[in-house]
Design an enzyme around this catalytic site. Sequence first.
Site: not given
Ligand SMILES: O=C(O)CNC(=O)[C@H](CS)NC(=O)CCC(=O)C(=O)O
Length: 275
Positions: A41, A114, A156
Amino acid sequence: MANLMVLQMTSCPDVESNLAFVESQLAGLTVTEPTMVVLPECFACFGGGDNAQANIAETIGNGPVQQRLAQLAKTFGVWIVAGSFPTRNSFDHRFSASCLVFNDQGELIADYQKIHLFDVQVADNTGRYAESASTQPGNKIVCFDSPFGRVGVAICYDLRFAGLFQAMGEIDVLVLPAAFTAVTGQAHWLPLLRARAIELQCYVAAANQTGIHANGRQTYGHSSVISPWGEVLVELPAATGLVGTKIDYALLADIRQRMPVGQHNCFRSTFVEPR
Ligand SMILES: O=C(O)CNC(=O)[C@H](CS)NC(=O)CCC(=O)C(=O)O
């Protein structure tokens, strides 16, 4: 035979250096059979804040990063599952977190947005994650046919929602680009990946971000390929780089024949046409 590979990265905010890393890793491959490489991602830009992502967003099928990915796929003769990359459309000010799939001719053959967004409080130095502030949620399930078999796509946080995967129907490979946090990854990453592989009786190719990023966020690493019996076949704990394994189609068929959970499933999806 076919190869499933995952690329683990510590992506930074600078697009060119992230793409150069992808290129250098692909350049090291000797490709003699169909090979799919899953990128994590936010492979192209991570840790630079929402604006950095918004600034590089492209419309689907059009833009310099997509051109570069298409060219890499064609040059190195691999399928590329391009993690999440921000894409734009005309009906929402937010970008979508899209997974873009290129075949080994460099053609864009699938795109997935997503669905489940990470609006979650985590006991780490970021604390409150609010992905939906910048990201528009997707609303369609994506599976595609390929030389690797039928492939389902999720990103993710989607990993936590079993209903999404049940709705995919029968798939042979699940690809999962991720940026799982160090804290939640330590607790849940491998058990969730193994559960999905066992429930769906499919290979799971999960590419995660690793290490400490420009904004201080720490990601869990442990990118892996899991067998349809739930075994971790290859795993890269903390380092960046590529790992992979071959798909054993006889094993897939044998597991499903001996334990036909797809047929026994009383809650089988009617959402997706059976293959
Ligand atoms: O926002 C950004 O810069 C890039 N996107 C992410 O890093 C995304 C959304 S914040 N991360 C996740 O979905 C982590 C999920 C996770 O860690 C879990 O389900 O435990």
